[in-house]
Design a protein around this motif. Structure first.
Motif, mmCIF file in Angstrom:
data_model
loop_
_atom_site.group_PDB
_atom_site.id
_atom_site.type_symbol
_atom_site.label_atom_id
_atom_site.label_comp_id
_atom_site.label_asym_id
_atom_site.label_seq_id
_atom_site.Cartn_x
_atom_site.Cartn_y
_atom_site.Cartn_z
ATOM 1 N N ILE A 115 0.879 -1.162 0.000
ATOM 2 C CA ILE A 115 0.000 0.000 0.000
ATOM 3 C C ILE A 115 0.917 1.212 0.000
ATOM 4 C CG2 ILE A 115 -1.789 1.299 1.213
ATOM 5 C CD1 ILE A 115 -2.641 -1.312 2.579
ATOM 6 N N SER A 139 -6.209 5.632 -6.181
ATOM 7 C CA SER A 139 -7.374 4.817 -5.831
ATOM 8 C C SER A 139 -8.460 5.657 -5.161
ATOM 9 C CB SER A 139 -6.961 3.681 -4.888
ATOM 10 O OG SER A 139 -8.102 2.914 -4.547
ATOM 11 N N PHE A 149 -7.793 -1.568 1.290
ATOM 12 C CA PHE A 149 -6.764 -2.478 0.772
ATOM 13 C C PHE A 149 -6.269 -3.414 1.871
ATOM 14 C CE2 PHE A 149 -6.657 0.665 -2.610
ATOM 15 C CZ PHE A 149 -6.469 -0.119 -3.743
#
Length: 257
Positions: free
Chosen positions: A10, A39, A46
């Motif tokens: 991430i 995103s 995530f």
């Protein structure tokens, strides 16, 4: 023989999950930044996806300021399931572990003035424990070798990635994270020479990131490293807007290991 695995990531920039071209990060010329993907989902989303698929050992990287909130969001979504890196030092390492990070990842703190400090490494390792420390040896190619880069991969340090340096560092940490900054975000293939050398050199777990563009790159990394190096996918992955690699296929590949 161990098997190379997919490790998730991430990457956080300005509080959002992004995929960027690593070599374009610059504090002095922010307009040069090339962004592959931003995103609409949160870092916590995530983290929950990785938790649902039991993808342990992934890393959350804070690229610059303004990312602490998103990082806490990810760690609270999966306590003990993710590592954290980005501006980690002796003052805040334990705080991030207390916030739910399984390990902390450190680079720039170890290189004051771009020069390696064994004193800082030893003190940090003693303070939090070797088992909680990951040293980020992200690097750039120089000549026939690779030089560790710090400060969001902008500044070269005085340390080369080598058998000697990895052996020394591994006495104080339990894992390495190594971005090949020159190919990071380009989706043009991994640095095969670097992965091969890492397979020869590393004695502790190691994750490589940079350039992965095909699910078969996982088999390539396994073959080149003798199964000693794991692989992170970024911009090529469908969950990050890519069209080259499907997330669920990597999960299935991991489950077969």
């Amino acid at each position: 023989m161990s098997r190379s695995r997919f490790r998730p990531c991430i990457d956080l920039h300005d509080g959002k999950v992004k995929q960027i071209v690593g070599g374009t990060l610059s504090e002095t010329a922010p307009e040069t930044l090339e962004i592959n993907f931003v995103s609409s989902q949160s870092a916590g989303d995530f983290a929950r996806l990785y938790r649902e698929n039991n993808l342990r050992g992934g890393h959350v990287i804070k690229l610059g300021p303004g990312n602490d909130g998103a990082a806490h969001d990810a760690l609270s979504a999966w306590p003990g399931g993710l590592q954290i890196g980005g501006s980690i030092n002796d003052k805040n390492a334990q705080e991030w572990l207390d916030a739910g990070a399984s390990k902390v990842i450190v680079t720039s703190y170890l290189f004051p003035g771009a020069k390696f400090s064994l004193e800082r490494l030893g003190a940090l390792s003693s303070a939090i424990g070797r088992d909680k420390l990951v040293v980020d040896m992200s690097c750039r190619k120089r000549g026939d070798g690779w030089v560790v880069a710090m400060n969001k991969w902008q500044d070269l340090t005085d340390m080369e990635v080598s058998q000697e340096s990895l052996d020394m560092l591994s006495q104080y940490c339990s894992e390495f994270l190594i971005h090949a900054a020159d190919v990071e975000g380009l989706c043009q293939g991994i640095d095969e020479a670097l992965v091969t050398k890492l397979g020869e050199w590393v004695r502790i777990p190691c994750t490589y990131a940079g350039g992965a563009k095909d699910i078969d790159d996982l088999d390539l990394v396994h073959r080149l490293s003798g199964g000693k190096v794991d692989l992170t996918y970024g911009s090529s992955l469908d969950i990050f807007g890519g069209s080259l690699v499907v997330f669920k296929d990597l999960v299935e590949r991991n489950n077969k290991v």
